[in-house]
Design an enzyme around this catalytic site. Structure first.
Site, PDB file in Angstrom:
ATOM      1  N   LYS A  89       0.830  -1.217   0.000  1.00 16.04           N
ATOM      2  CA  LYS A  89       0.000   0.000   0.000  1.00 16.04           C
ATOM      3  C   LYS A  89       0.863   1.265   0.000  1.00 16.04           C
ATOM      4  O   LYS A  89       0.613   2.186  -0.769  1.00 16.04           O
ATOM      5  CB  LYS A  89      -0.925   0.038   1.235  1.00 16.04           C
ATOM      6  CG  LYS A  89      -1.907  -1.103   1.326  1.00 16.04           C
ATOM      7  CD  LYS A  89      -2.894  -0.907   2.468  1.00 16.04           C
ATOM      8  CE  LYS A  89      -2.275  -0.867   3.842  1.00 16.04           C
ATOM      9  NZ  LYS A  89      -1.634  -2.143   4.271  1.00 16.04           N
ATOM     10  N   ARG A 125      -9.378   1.031   8.791  1.00 22.12           N
ATOM     11  CA  ARG A 125      -9.021  -0.360   9.047  1.00 22.12           C
ATOM     12  C   ARG A 125     -10.143  -1.096   9.782  1.00 22.12           C
ATOM     13  O   ARG A 125      -9.995  -2.280  10.077  1.00 22.12           O
ATOM     14  CB  ARG A 125      -7.771  -0.396   9.921  1.00 22.12           C
ATOM     15  CG  ARG A 125      -6.476  -0.722   9.162  1.00 22.12           C
ATOM     16  CD  ARG A 125      -5.384  -0.640  10.192  1.00 22.12           C
ATOM     17  NE  ARG A 125      -4.176  -1.331   9.931  1.00 22.12           N
ATOM     18  CZ  ARG A 125      -3.076  -0.757   9.443  1.00 22.12           C
ATOM     19  NH1 ARG A 125      -3.089   0.485   9.050  1.00 22.12           N
ATOM     20  NH2 ARG A 125      -1.962  -1.438   9.351  1.00 22.12           N
ATOM     21  N   ARG A 138      -0.519  -9.065  13.269  1.00 20.62           N
ATOM     22  CA  ARG A 138      -1.059  -7.992  12.425  1.00 20.62           C
ATOM     23  C   ARG A 138      -1.924  -8.584  11.316  1.00 20.62           C
ATOM     24  O   ARG A 138      -2.947  -8.015  10.956  1.00 20.62           O
ATOM     25  CB  ARG A 138       0.080  -7.146  11.852  1.00 20.62           C
ATOM     26  CG  ARG A 138       0.756  -6.329  12.938  1.00 20.62           C
ATOM     27  CD  ARG A 138       2.071  -5.779  12.479  1.00 20.62           C
ATOM     28  NE  ARG A 138       1.897  -4.786  11.440  1.00 20.62           N
ATOM     29  CZ  ARG A 138       2.801  -4.529  10.491  1.00 20.62           C
ATOM     30  NH1 ARG A 138       3.915  -5.217  10.447  1.00 20.62           N
ATOM     31  NH2 ARG A 138       2.575  -3.605   9.610  1.00 20.62           N
TER      32      ARG A 138
HETATM   33  P1  AMP Z   1       1.008   0.494   9.274  1.00 18.82           P
HETATM   34  O1  AMP Z   1       2.219   1.344   9.126  1.00 18.82           O
HETATM   35  O2  AMP Z   1      -0.130   0.944   8.406  1.00 18.82           O
HETATM   36  O3  AMP Z   1       1.303  -0.968   9.079  1.00 18.82           O
HETATM   37  O4  AMP Z   1       0.502   0.671  10.779  1.00 18.82           O
HETATM   38  C1  AMP Z   1       1.314   0.325  11.895  1.00 18.82           C
HETATM   39  C2  AMP Z   1       0.474   0.190  13.143  1.00 18.82           C
HETATM   40  O5  AMP Z   1      -0.164   1.447  13.424  1.00 18.82           O
HETATM   41  C3  AMP Z   1      -0.676  -0.816  13.049  1.00 18.82           C
HETATM   42  O6  AMP Z   1      -0.257  -2.146  13.304  1.00 18.82           O
HETATM   43  C4  AMP Z   1      -1.604  -0.274  14.133  1.00 18.82           C
HETATM   44  O7  AMP Z   1      -1.130  -0.583  15.423  1.00 18.82           O
HETATM   45  C5  AMP Z   1      -1.471   1.229  13.942  1.00 18.82           C
HETATM   46  N1  AMP Z   1      -2.467   1.725  12.950  1.00 18.82           N
HETATM   47  C6  AMP Z   1      -2.206   2.245  11.714  1.00 18.82           C
HETATM   48  N2  AMP Z   1      -3.343   2.606  11.094  1.00 18.82           N
HETATM   49  C7  AMP Z   1      -4.353   2.295  11.945  1.00 18.82           C
HETATM   50  C8  AMP Z   1      -5.766   2.408  11.870  1.00 18.82           C
HETATM   51  N3  AMP Z   1      -6.387   2.900  10.769  1.00 18.82           N
HETATM   52  N4  AMP Z   1      -6.489   2.002  12.944  1.00 18.82           N
HETATM   53  C9  AMP Z   1      -5.892   1.523  14.050  1.00 18.82           C
HETATM   54  N5  AMP Z   1      -4.572   1.370  14.172  1.00 18.82           N
HETATM   55  C10 AMP Z   1      -3.785   1.741  13.136  1.00 18.82           C
END
Ligand code: AMP
Length: 214
Positions: free
Chosen positions: A13, A88, A171
């Protein structure tokens, strides 16, 4: 135009959002990056988020929605945005619809990048990211030219705390339980477009640009 990049952690993404952002001239808003920025600055929000991120769990909806809606209220989003990692959960998706509707705006397209679970685990466990420009590398399939250095900007590469095998599994479980239902939500609204995320980065990019323009 409001675009959402949907897909599991490791689907690509962030990579695709960066390209689309340049191609379409829309800001790239990544919820994970916003949390990491807050963590870097040791804000209250960052410290709260860390306790969830370290476990691979989702940060509570209320906090996440507030952070994204504040970001979407900034003037650079006047023509829309590319959302990466948000929404999410169904609650987040509904909150976004409810925030856009009074302004006569809506989610125009949801770009779903589909990748098998085995491939996702392989990608996440070998992922290294540039601290300066966020370009991702993979130690096996896409290593940097010089170990530990970013090909794009020379920045230092690091492995995210939540990219270990154990956290990656968590995750993915969280993704299938809480985020995957968004595929049906946006299909019903007629805005979902699916791309084959195991094709090359360039091919996926072309598919997505064609879907947005088509
Ligand atoms: P990412 O960089 O998108 O993989 O996000 C890293 C972490 O940030 C995730 O594993 C969640 O703990 C938190 N996170 C990111 N986006 C969201 C979201 N939309 N809702 C809740 N937690 C989020």
């Amino acid at each position: 135009m409001y675009l959402i990049l949907l897909g599991a952690p490791g689907a690509g993404k962030g990579t695709q959002a960066t390209t689309l952002s340049k191609e379409l001239g829309l800001p790239h808003i990544a919820s994970g990056d916003l949390f990491r920025e807050n963590l870097g600055k040791k804000t209250e929000l960052g410290l709260l988020a860390k306790s969830y991120m370290d476990r691979g769990a989702l940060v509570p909806d209320e906090v996440t929605i507030k952070m994204i809606l504040e970001r979407l209220a900034r003037p650079d989003t006047a023509n829309g945005a590319i959302l990466d990692g948000f929404p999410r959960t169904l609650e987040q998706a509904k909150a976004l619809d409810e925030a856009l509707a009074p302004q006569g705006k809506k989610v125009d397209k949801v770009l779903y990048i589909k990748v098998s679970t085995d491939e996702l685990l392989r990608r996440l466990a070998g992922r290294w990211i540039c601290r300066a420009c966020q370009t991702p590398f993979h130690m096996v399939s896409n290593p940097p030219k010089v170990a530990g250095k970013c090909d794009a900007c020379g920045g230092e590469l690091y492995q995210r705390d939540d990219d270990t095998v154990e956290t990656a599994k968590n995750r993915l479980e969280v993704y299938f339980a809480q985020t995957a239902p968004l595929i049906a939500y946006y299909t019903e609204k007629g805005v979902l477009v699916e791309a084959h995320g195991e094709n090359s980065v360039e091919q996926v990019g072309k598919e997505l640009v064609a879907a947005v323009r088509g």
